[in-house]
Motif scaffolding. Sequence first.
Motif, PDB file in Angstrom:
ATOM      1  N   GLY A   1      -3.372   4.167  -6.477  1.00 39.88           N
ATOM      2  CA  GLY A   1      -3.832   3.577  -5.218  1.00 39.88           C
ATOM      3  C   GLY A   1      -2.682   3.029  -4.401  1.00 39.88           C
ATOM      4  O   GLY A   1      -2.651   3.176  -3.168  1.00 39.88           O
ATOM      5  N   ALA A   2      -1.719   2.404  -5.063  1.00 37.80           N
ATOM      6  CA  ALA A   2      -0.556   1.870  -4.346  1.00 37.80           C
ATOM      7  C   ALA A   2       0.292   2.991  -3.769  1.00 37.80           C
ATOM      8  O   ALA A   2       0.816   2.880  -2.646  1.00 37.80           O
ATOM      9  CB  ALA A   2       0.271   1.001  -5.287  1.00 37.80           C
ATOM     10  N   VAL A   3       0.444   4.095  -4.496  1.00 40.71           N
ATOM     11  CA  VAL A   3       1.223   5.235  -4.001  1.00 40.71           C
ATOM     12  C   VAL A   3       0.536   5.862  -2.789  1.00 40.71           C
ATOM     13  O   VAL A   3       1.173   6.149  -1.772  1.00 40.71           O
ATOM     14  CB  VAL A   3       1.432   6.269  -5.137  1.00 40.71           C
ATOM     15  CG1 VAL A   3       1.997   7.566  -4.599  1.00 40.71           C
ATOM     16  CG2 VAL A   3       2.343   5.698  -6.208  1.00 40.71           C
ATOM     17  N   VAL A   4      -0.764   6.046  -2.881  1.00 35.31           N
ATOM     18  CA  VAL A   4      -1.513   6.617  -1.758  1.00 35.31           C
ATOM     19  C   VAL A   4      -1.441   5.700  -0.549  1.00 35.31           C
ATOM     20  O   VAL A   4      -1.218   6.140   0.589  1.00 35.31           O
ATOM     21  CB  VAL A   4      -2.979   6.901  -2.162  1.00 35.31           C
ATOM     22  CG1 VAL A   4      -3.830   7.244  -0.950  1.00 35.31           C
ATOM     23  CG2 VAL A   4      -3.030   8.019  -3.185  1.00 35.31           C
ATOM     24  N   PHE A   5      -1.603   4.407  -0.774  1.00 40.95           N
ATOM     25  CA  PHE A   5      -1.549   3.447   0.318  1.00 40.95           C
ATOM     26  C   PHE A   5      -0.170   3.451   0.986  1.00 40.95           C
ATOM     27  O   PHE A   5      -0.069   3.397   2.210  1.00 40.95           O
ATOM     28  CB  PHE A   5      -1.886   2.036  -0.200  1.00 40.95           C
ATOM     29  CG  PHE A   5      -1.847   0.991   0.856  1.00 40.95           C
ATOM     30  CD1 PHE A   5      -2.858   0.892   1.795  1.00 40.95           C
ATOM     31  CD2 PHE A   5      -0.780   0.098   0.930  1.00 40.95           C
ATOM     32  CE1 PHE A   5      -2.823  -0.075   2.784  1.00 40.95           C
ATOM     33  CE2 PHE A   5      -0.736  -0.874   1.909  1.00 40.95           C
ATOM     34  CZ  PHE A   5      -1.759  -0.959   2.840  1.00 40.95           C
ATOM     35  N   SER A   6       0.896   3.548   0.194  1.00 40.62           N
ATOM     36  CA  SER A   6       2.238   3.535   0.781  1.00 40.62           C
ATOM     37  C   SER A   6       2.498   4.809   1.577  1.00 40.62           C
ATOM     38  O   SER A   6       3.118   4.755   2.640  1.00 40.62           O
ATOM     39  CB  SER A   6       3.297   3.339  -0.302  1.00 40.62           C
ATOM     40  OG  SER A   6       3.245   4.397  -1.235  1.00 40.62           O
ATOM     41  N   PHE A   7       2.022   5.981   1.097  1.00 44.94           N
ATOM     42  CA  PHE A   7       2.195   7.219   1.860  1.00 44.94           C
ATOM     43  C   PHE A   7       1.392   7.196   3.157  1.00 44.94           C
ATOM     44  O   PHE A   7       1.877   7.657   4.191  1.00 44.94           O
ATOM     45  CB  PHE A   7       1.804   8.435   1.016  1.00 44.94           C
ATOM     46  CG  PHE A   7       2.890   8.884   0.089  1.00 44.94           C
ATOM     47  CD1 PHE A   7       4.143   9.215   0.561  1.00 44.94           C
ATOM     48  CD2 PHE A   7       2.648   8.976  -1.265  1.00 44.94           C
ATOM     49  CE1 PHE A   7       5.146   9.635  -0.295  1.00 44.94           C
ATOM     50  CE2 PHE A   7       3.641   9.402  -2.131  1.00 44.94           C
ATOM     51  CZ  PHE A   7       4.892   9.725  -1.653  1.00 44.94           C
ATOM     52  N   VAL A   8       0.192   6.675   3.117  1.00 44.55           N
ATOM     53  CA  VAL A   8      -0.628   6.585   4.331  1.00 44.55           C
ATOM     54  C   VAL A   8       0.023   5.636   5.331  1.00 44.55           C
ATOM     55  O   VAL A   8       0.079   5.915   6.534  1.00 44.55           O
ATOM     56  CB  VAL A   8      -2.069   6.147   3.982  1.00 44.55           C
ATOM     57  CG1 VAL A   8      -2.849   5.785   5.235  1.00 44.55           C
ATOM     58  CG2 VAL A   8      -2.772   7.241   3.204  1.00 44.55           C
ATOM     59  N   THR A   9       0.551   4.513   4.852  1.00 49.93           N
ATOM     60  CA  THR A   9       1.223   3.559   5.731  1.00 49.93           C
ATOM     61  C   THR A   9       2.472   4.183   6.345  1.00 49.93           C
ATOM     62  O   THR A   9       2.727   4.025   7.548  1.00 49.93           O
ATOM     63  CB  THR A   9       1.600   2.283   4.959  1.00 49.93           C
ATOM     64  OG1 THR A   9       0.413   1.741   4.368  1.00 49.93           O
ATOM     65  CG2 THR A   9       2.225   1.260   5.861  1.00 49.93           C
ATOM     66  N   LEU A  10       3.249   4.904   5.555  1.00 51.15           N
ATOM     67  CA  LEU A  10       4.450   5.562   6.060  1.00 51.15           C
ATOM     68  C   LEU A  10       4.109   6.611   7.116  1.00 51.15           C
ATOM     69  O   LEU A  10       4.750   6.690   8.164  1.00 51.15           O
ATOM     70  CB  LEU A  10       5.220   6.207   4.910  1.00 51.15           C
ATOM     71  CG  LEU A  10       6.501   6.944   5.283  1.00 51.15           C
ATOM     72  CD1 LEU A  10       7.528   5.981   5.853  1.00 51.15           C
ATOM     73  CD2 LEU A  10       7.058   7.666   4.080  1.00 51.15           C
TER      74      LEU A  10
END
Length: 60
Positions: A7-16
């Motif tokens: 979830g943290a990886v997905v959230f960071s890619f979406v934010t980027l």
Amino acid sequence: MRKNIMGAVVFSFVTLAFLLMLNDITEDPYLDEQQTVEVNDSDKEIKKESDIATIEIEEE
């Protein structure tokens, strides 16, 4: 634990991706272009009042 990391990886890619998209939208595409204007005397012997102006756009 593994779901939290994913979830943290997905959230960071979406934010980027959102920040990169926002940067592209707000960036001025004509900021780096420079305009040079030249005025040429078309008839030097006759000395008419008409001048021709050419505009060149230089992209860096």
